[in-house]
Design a protein around this motif. Structure first.
Motif, short mmCIF file in Angstrom:
data_model
loop_
_atom_site.label_atom_id
_atom_site.label_comp_id
_atom_site.label_asym_id
_atom_site.label_seq_id
_atom_site.Cartn_x
_atom_site.Cartn_y
_atom_site.Cartn_z
N THR A 1 0.83 -1.20 0.00
CA THR A 1 0.00 0.00 0.00
C THR A 1 0.86 1.26 0.00
OG1 THR A 1 -1.75 -1.12 1.23
CG2 THR A 1 -1.75 1.28 1.30
N GLU B 1 1.46 4.85 1.03
CA GLU B 1 0.96 5.68 2.13
C GLU B 1 1.75 6.98 2.20
OE1 GLU B 1 0.60 5.58 7.03
OE2 GLU B 1 0.67 3.71 5.87
N ASP C 1 -1.96 7.84 -6.97
CA ASP C 1 -1.80 6.41 -6.70
C ASP C 1 -1.91 6.05 -5.22
OD1 ASP C 1 -1.46 5.73 -9.33
OD2 ASP C 1 0.72 5.94 -9.28
N GLU D 1 -3.03 5.07 -1.54
CA GLU D 1 -4.09 4.26 -0.95
C GLU D 1 -4.38 4.69 0.48
OE1 GLU D 1 -3.65 0.07 -1.47
OE2 GLU D 1 -2.93 0.28 -3.53
N LYS E 1 -7.87 5.26 -6.02
CA LYS E 1 -7.26 4.15 -5.30
C LYS E 1 -7.25 4.37 -3.78
CE LYS E 1 -4.21 2.94 -9.16
NZ LYS E 1 -2.81 2.74 -9.60
N LYS F 1 -7.98 4.31 -0.13
CA LYS F 1 -8.77 3.43 0.74
C LYS F 1 -8.99 4.04 2.11
CE LYS F 1 -7.23 -0.90 -1.39
NZ LYS F 1 -6.53 -2.20 -1.15
#
Length: 230
Positions: free
Chosen positions: A24, A26, A46, A48, A71, A73
């Motif tokens: 992921t 970050e 990009d 997440e 993307k 989350k």
């Protein structure tokens, strides 16, 4: 933005990390004194996980919840100066056909007074909204909207981050609720409400379900012609 690498040394709370476990991307820009995000609309598409906590932000731009951040989350925006959250782009991202990958939106410890109906009426399963520490976590006014059901998903997979257990005052006057609203409130875990206004609705009575609201101190059912003393 370290597209092909990892940096472990943060600068002013800034770090970009590609987790070897979760794969992921970050970005942590917490505690950087940020008061605007417009400058980074393009380079971080990009991501997440985005951590904006402990800054000076008074708003979150809609594109964070739109297709440009498709993307994303998890959005962490606790301890800022946010006063609202419910703009059109966000509504689409959590409930409409343009749903993104959002799973967690952390808005704790801000100054959000009004909790928009559309934000809680999320159609996407699995969205976690954290509102603790905001005025709206204790008092919500959803009166005069012409609604006939609560906007809180009660199905498996939805978590409103403890919002229901923190709520004390709920205003639902001048809508179209019938007596089943009491059952909905209990099922949605609004059991700590002390003040409930369901005046001028379509109540046909006060069912036994109201006993599930154990903390209730004041109940306003005025203007409901179906409520009769027995």
């Amino acid at each position: 933005y370290f597209k092909n690498g990892v940096t472990a040394a943060p600068l002013c709370g800034f770090g970009i990390d590609l987790s070897p476990v979760l794969d992921t991307w970050e970005l942590d820009v917490s505690a950087c004194g940020l008061d605007s995000l417009e400058a980074w609309r393009e380079p971080y598409s990009d991501l997440e996980v985005l951590d904006l906590s402990n800054n000076e932000l008074s708003e979150l731009p809609g594109w964070l919840g739109g297709g440009e951040m498709g993307k994303l989350k998890e959005l962490r925006a606790s301890n800022n100066k946010l006063v609202e959250f419910g703009i059109v782009d966000w509504r689409e991202s959590v409930g409409g056909v343009n749903s993104t990958a959002l799973e967690v939106v952390d808005l704790r410890d801000n100054d959000i007074v009004e909790l928009g109906w559309e934000m809680m009426d999320a159609e996407g399963e699995g969205l976690r909204l954290l509102f603790d520490g905001n005025p709206c976590a204790e008092e919500v006014d959803w009166s005069g909207l012409g609604k006939d059901r609560l906007p809180v998903r009660m199905g498996v997979g939805y978590d409103n981050g403890g919002f229901s257990s923190n709520l004390r005052v709920l205003k639902l006057g001048r809508n179209e609720f019938d007596e089943s609203v009491f059952e909905e409130l209990v099922e949605a875990n609004f059991v700590n409400i002390t003040d409930l206004d369901v005046s001028w609705n379509a109540l046909g009575g006060i069912g036994e379900e109201v006993r599930g609201l154990a903390g209730l101190e004041r109940l306003d059912v005025s203007g409901n012609v179906g409520v009769r003393a027995k």
